[in-house]
Scaffold this motif. Structure first.
Motif, PDB file in Angstrom:
ATOM      1  N   ASN A  55       0.836  -1.197   0.000  1.00  0.00           N
ATOM      2  CA  ASN A  55       0.000   0.000   0.000  1.00  0.00           C
ATOM      3  C   ASN A  55       0.868   1.243   0.000  1.00  0.00           C
ATOM      4  O   ASN A  55       1.998   1.236   0.499  1.00  0.00           O
ATOM      5  CB  ASN A  55      -0.873   0.049   1.263  1.00  0.00           C
ATOM      6  CG  ASN A  55      -1.907  -1.037   1.298  1.00  0.00           C
ATOM      7  OD1 ASN A  55      -1.980  -1.858   0.395  1.00  0.00           O
ATOM      8  ND2 ASN A  55      -2.689  -1.048   2.343  1.00  0.00           N
ATOM      9  N   LYS A  56       0.305   2.292  -0.560  1.00  0.00           N
ATOM     10  CA  LYS A  56       0.961   3.594  -0.487  1.00  0.00           C
ATOM     11  C   LYS A  56      -0.114   4.657  -0.342  1.00  0.00           C
ATOM     12  O   LYS A  56      -1.115   4.619  -1.057  1.00  0.00           O
ATOM     13  CB  LYS A  56       1.780   3.842  -1.750  1.00  0.00           C
ATOM     14  CG  LYS A  56       2.592   5.122  -1.691  1.00  0.00           C
ATOM     15  CD  LYS A  56       3.545   5.181  -2.853  1.00  0.00           C
ATOM     16  CE  LYS A  56       4.425   6.419  -2.766  1.00  0.00           C
ATOM     17  NZ  LYS A  56       5.411   6.464  -3.863  1.00  0.00           N
ATOM     18  N   GLU A  57       0.092   5.565   0.574  1.00  0.00           N
ATOM     19  CA  GLU A  57      -0.898   6.602   0.839  1.00  0.00           C
ATOM     20  C   GLU A  57      -0.303   7.969   0.569  1.00  0.00           C
ATOM     21  O   GLU A  57       0.864   8.233   0.895  1.00  0.00           O
ATOM     22  CB  GLU A  57      -1.345   6.503   2.301  1.00  0.00           C
ATOM     23  CG  GLU A  57      -2.534   7.370   2.653  1.00  0.00           C
ATOM     24  CD  GLU A  57      -3.066   7.086   4.052  1.00  0.00           C
ATOM     25  OE1 GLU A  57      -3.131   5.900   4.426  1.00  0.00           O
ATOM     26  OE2 GLU A  57      -3.369   8.050   4.764  1.00  0.00           O
ATOM     27  N   ASP A  58      -1.122   8.833  -0.040  1.00  0.00           N
ATOM     28  CA  ASP A  58      -0.694  10.207  -0.293  1.00  0.00           C
ATOM     29  C   ASP A  58      -1.923  11.089  -0.169  1.00  0.00           C
ATOM     30  O   ASP A  58      -2.734  11.168  -1.093  1.00  0.00           O
ATOM     31  CB  ASP A  58      -0.083  10.322  -1.689  1.00  0.00           C
ATOM     32  CG  ASP A  58       0.455  11.725  -1.977  1.00  0.00           C
ATOM     33  OD1 ASP A  58       0.915  11.958  -3.104  1.00  0.00           O
ATOM     34  OD2 ASP A  58       0.402  12.589  -1.079  1.00  0.00           O
ATOM     35  N   GLY A  59      -2.071  11.693   0.993  1.00  0.00           N
ATOM     36  CA  GLY A  59      -3.235  12.549   1.223  1.00  0.00           C
ATOM     37  C   GLY A  59      -4.520  11.729   1.177  1.00  0.00           C
ATOM     38  O   GLY A  59      -4.668  10.738   1.878  1.00  0.00           O
ATOM     39  N   ARG A  60      -5.421  12.119   0.288  1.00  0.00           N
ATOM     40  CA  ARG A  60      -6.713  11.418   0.174  1.00  0.00           C
ATOM     41  C   ARG A  60      -6.630  10.169  -0.702  1.00  0.00           C
ATOM     42  O   ARG A  60      -7.617   9.463  -0.855  1.00  0.00           O
ATOM     43  CB  ARG A  60      -7.747  12.378  -0.408  1.00  0.00           C
ATOM     44  CG  ARG A  60      -8.048  13.598   0.460  1.00  0.00           C
ATOM     45  CD  ARG A  60      -9.160  14.457  -0.123  1.00  0.00           C
ATOM     46  NE  ARG A  60      -8.795  15.090  -1.380  1.00  0.00           N
ATOM     47  CZ  ARG A  60      -9.310  14.753  -2.562  1.00  0.00           C
ATOM     48  NH1 ARG A  60     -10.227  13.800  -2.649  1.00  0.00           N
ATOM     49  NH2 ARG A  60      -8.940  15.386  -3.659  1.00  0.00           N
ATOM     50  N   PHE A  61      -5.469   9.898  -1.262  1.00  0.00           N
ATOM     51  CA  PHE A  61      -5.317   8.798  -2.210  1.00  0.00           C
ATOM     52  C   PHE A  61      -4.525   7.655  -1.584  1.00  0.00           C
ATOM     53  O   PHE A  61      -3.518   7.872  -0.918  1.00  0.00           O
ATOM     54  CB  PHE A  61      -4.600   9.287  -3.476  1.00  0.00           C
ATOM     55  CG  PHE A  61      -5.345  10.352  -4.228  1.00  0.00           C
ATOM     56  CD1 PHE A  61      -5.175  11.693  -3.929  1.00  0.00           C
ATOM     57  CD2 PHE A  61      -6.228  10.006  -5.236  1.00  0.00           C
ATOM     58  CE1 PHE A  61      -5.866  12.678  -4.618  1.00  0.00           C
ATOM     59  CE2 PHE A  61      -6.927  10.989  -5.939  1.00  0.00           C
ATOM     60  CZ  PHE A  61      -6.750  12.321  -5.621  1.00  0.00           C
TER      61      PHE A  61
END
Lengths: 110, 114
Positions: A55-61
């Motif tokens: 998984n990778k998270e960036d803000g709302r994504f």
């Protein structure tokens, strides 16, 4: 069998909804996974990328890759009208070329 | 933010005519690409170019197509004798290395063959 499969939609959601976009693929050699956003009459713009599974998270994504299932996802939280665009998944092995999905058209309704 | 610039934005040409699509990649990028997107279909790889030569090409990129970097800034795609099925959006992209994440796409040239 197509290299990359993506549901073209269209997908229409109310503002604030969680959006889930998905792609499946057949080539187990793919190692790099990307999501692009494309506005009308514009070129694809890189949104998220991941290498291998995880998984990778960036803000709302949030981007997820499940290599065992050959399945990748993009989640958009608290969707905004400005998120309305076509979302393209893209994959690559060690070569030069990207393999794109057909794109999912998303409309976020205020 | 640096951009990949493509000209013209829309080109109409008669079947059988030669057409040249132009791109100005980001200035410090070394790898250059052309992709196309037929209306309603996937973005498809055509060709990659590095160190003044083609490094990879797809089956679509047949003898009717050629690429050139005529000077230090431009990267062109030539279609020698256009066919109706060449009508598509053509995207140029560039990257600073072979890494898969650093692509920047231009806004595209819409080619219409009549």
């Amino acid at each position: 069998q197509k290299e990359v499969e993506q549901d073209p939609g269209p997908l229409s959601v109310p503002e604030g909804a969680i959006v889930s976009l998905n792609c499946t693929y057949s080539n187990s050699a793919f190692q790099y996974f990307m999501w692009y956003r494309q506005y009308s009459r514009k070129g694809p713009e890189l949104l998220m990328y991941t290498y291998s599974s995880g998984n990778k998270e960036d803000g709302r994504f949030t981007a997820q890759v499940d290599k065992s299932s050959k399945y990748i996802s993009l989640f958009i939280r608290d969707s905004q009208p400005s998120d309305s665009a076509t979302y393209l998944c893209a994959m690559r092995n060690t070569g030069n070329q990207f393999y794109f999905g057909t794109g999912t058209s998303l409309t976020v309704i205020p | 933010e640096p951009e990949v610039t493509q000209t013209p934005s829309h080109q109409v040409t008669q079947m059988g005519q030669e057409v040249i699509l132009r791109c100005v990649p980001i200035s410090n990028h070394l790898y250059f690409y052309w992709y196309r997107q037929i209306l309603g279909q996937k973005v498809e790889f055509l060709v990659s170019f590095y160190n003044n030569e083609i490094s990879e090409k797809s089956e679509i990129f047949d003898d009717q197509f050629s690429v050139e970097r005529p000077d230090g800034s431009n990267f062109t795609l030539k279609i020698r004798s256009t066919k109706l099925e060449d009508s598509a959006m053509y995207f140029c992209a560039s990257s600073s290395d072979r890494g898969p994440y650093g692509y920047t796409f231009g806004s595209g040239t819409r080619l219409t063959v009549v």
